[in-house]
Design an enzyme around this catalytic site. Structure first.
Site, mmCIF file in Angstrom:
data_model
loop_
_atom_site.group_PDB
_atom_site.id
_atom_site.type_symbol
_atom_site.label_atom_id
_atom_site.label_comp_id
_atom_site.label_asym_id
_atom_site.label_seq_id
_atom_site.Cartn_x
_atom_site.Cartn_y
_atom_site.Cartn_z
ATOM 1 N N LYS A 106 -2.926 14.626 18.257
ATOM 2 C CA LYS A 106 -1.768 15.844 18.525
ATOM 3 C C LYS A 106 -0.492 15.251 19.470
ATOM 4 O O LYS A 106 0.490 15.761 19.835
ATOM 5 C CB LYS A 106 -2.833 16.573 19.181
ATOM 6 C CG LYS A 106 -3.435 18.294 17.631
ATOM 7 C CD LYS A 106 -4.536 19.211 18.529
ATOM 8 C CE LYS A 106 -5.730 19.688 17.525
ATOM 9 N NZ LYS A 106 -6.864 20.379 17.589
ATOM 10 N N ASP B 115 -2.515 27.539 19.173
ATOM 11 C CA ASP B 115 -3.625 27.991 17.973
ATOM 12 C C ASP B 115 -3.683 29.347 17.041
ATOM 13 O O ASP B 115 -4.451 29.016 16.076
ATOM 14 C CB ASP B 115 -4.471 27.651 18.307
ATOM 15 C CG ASP B 115 -5.552 26.487 19.134
ATOM 16 O OD1 ASP B 115 -5.159 25.522 17.729
ATOM 17 O OD2 ASP B 115 -6.163 25.519 19.885
ATOM 18 N N GLN C 297 -9.573 22.506 23.334
ATOM 19 C CA GLN C 297 -9.719 22.022 22.018
ATOM 20 C C GLN C 297 -11.644 22.784 21.952
ATOM 21 O O GLN C 297 -12.405 22.673 23.153
ATOM 22 C CB GLN C 297 -9.657 20.768 22.329
ATOM 23 C CG GLN C 297 -10.695 19.571 21.232
ATOM 24 C CD GLN C 297 -9.399 19.775 19.561
ATOM 25 O OE1 GLN C 297 -8.592 20.181 19.531
ATOM 26 N NE2 GLN C 297 -10.187 20.131 18.293
HETATM 27 N N1 GUN Z 1 -10.860 22.344 16.854
HETATM 28 C C1 GUN Z 1 -10.733 21.958 15.518
HETATM 29 N N2 GUN Z 1 -9.690 22.231 15.111
HETATM 30 C C2 GUN Z 1 -9.667 22.504 16.686
HETATM 31 C C3 GUN Z 1 -8.362 23.705 16.429
HETATM 32 O O1 GUN Z 1 -7.793 23.336 15.464
HETATM 33 N N3 GUN Z 1 -7.614 24.022 16.915
HETATM 34 C C4 GUN Z 1 -8.473 24.099 18.275
HETATM 35 N N4 GUN Z 1 -7.405 24.395 19.778
HETATM 36 N N5 GUN Z 1 -10.284 23.497 18.070
HETATM 37 C C5 GUN Z 1 -10.162 23.000 17.147
#
Ligand code: GUN
Length: 285
Positions: free
Chosen positions: A53, A120, A97
């Site tokens: 990311k 998100d 995350q």
């Molecule tokens: N863990 C796995 N996918 C995601 C996501 O899209 N966002 C977040 N915050 N955690 C994740």
């Protein structure tokens, strides 16, 4: 003749190029879009995701900050970091995350993120906006699935879409986005007695279960669009989705469309996170 591939890598490249242009235009006006990513603990898969990311931000002209904390970080300390980032004008999007260590209430953390920075789209406010058909930040994975379907040129109006999976992060928002696009939507899940009764009628199937071979060749209608959100390993340790890809691709025929794994939904998830960060930055007065 087998179904056509929906290429998430190529679509991501196109959308990310547009993100880069919009980010450059903002930066030229003295405002660089910024994303903060918080990782708590040392889960190796999560570490890879957050690195990707941050790397995607750097490659497309977005400012990014990665904060890594030991798994022993207290809930209060994490909430204090979120509060500081809420007040930081160089940060337009905050992503914590998941999963978080068990002593931290993930719901509380998500709700602590400022609505305008919830890239998100996991907060109750963002979910409510989606439900009510109001503008807002949409969860990246289902948002990416919608772009993939759109790239086939098919209109969803009046189509029967079947979503398999009812998670808050994919299944439920996916169903709402499809509904908003005027599809007739069926949501199937672990208590659905016979998936194929539904999937055989479907013009579009989105599978987000986390179990390989959930969708098999005898379960699809020729000409349908199949979107595979799954990320699993087969017996040989190779990455695979929730769909029996070769057999389903054959069964869909030349009028059908299908996403591969890897190279379908995966790259789009990060791409739509960049889009959300940009949208959040552009909406900041
Ligand atoms: N863990 C796995 N996918 C995601 C996501 O899209 N966002 C977040 N915050 N955690 C994740």
């Amino acid at each position: 003749m087998t179904a056509q591939l929906i290429d998430g890598v190529a679509l991501s490249r196109d959308i990310r190029a547009q993100v880069g242009q919009r980010a450059a235009a903002m930066a030229a006006a003295g405002r660089r879009p910024g994303l903060a990513v918080i990782l708590v603990g040392d889960d190796p898969a999560s570490a890879v995701y957050v690195r990707n990311k941050v790397k995607a931000c750097e490659e497309h002209g977005l400012h990014s900050v990665l904060e890594r904390y030991d798994a022993s970080l207290s809930e209060a300390a994490l909430l204090a970091r979120v509060a500081a980032l809420n007040a930081d004008p160089s940060i337009h999007g905050i992503l914590v995350q998941m999963p978080l260590p068990p002593h931290i209430d993930a719901h509380k953390v998500i709700e602590a993120i400022a609505t305008a920075k919830d890239v998100d789209g996991f907060s109750v406010h963002s979910a409510g906006c989606l439900m009510a058909g109001l503008p807002g930040l949409r969860p990246a994975t289902p948002y990416g699935c919608m772009q993939l379907i759109d790239s086939t040129g098919r209109s969803l109006r009046g189509q029967h879409a079947v979503v398999i999976g009812r998670s808050n992060t994919v299944g439920k928002p996916m169903a709402l986005l499809l509904l908003q696009a005027h599809a007739t939507v069926t949501v199937c899940h672990s208590a659905t007695p016979d998936l194929s009764v539904h999937t055989r009628q479907a013009d579009v199937v989105v599978v987000a279960v986390g179990r390989r071979d959930t969708l098999r060749a005898d379960m699809v209608k020729p000409g349908a669009v199949v979107i595979d959100v799954g990320m699993n390993r087969n017996d040989a340790g190779k990455l695979c989705g929730d769909v029996d890809f070769p057999a389903v691709r054959e069964a869909l025929g030349s009028n059908g469309w299908i996403t591969p794994v890897p190279g379908g939904v995966g790259p789009m998830t990060i791409t739509m996170l960049l889009v959300n960060t940009l949208q959040a930055a552009e909406a900041t007065p």
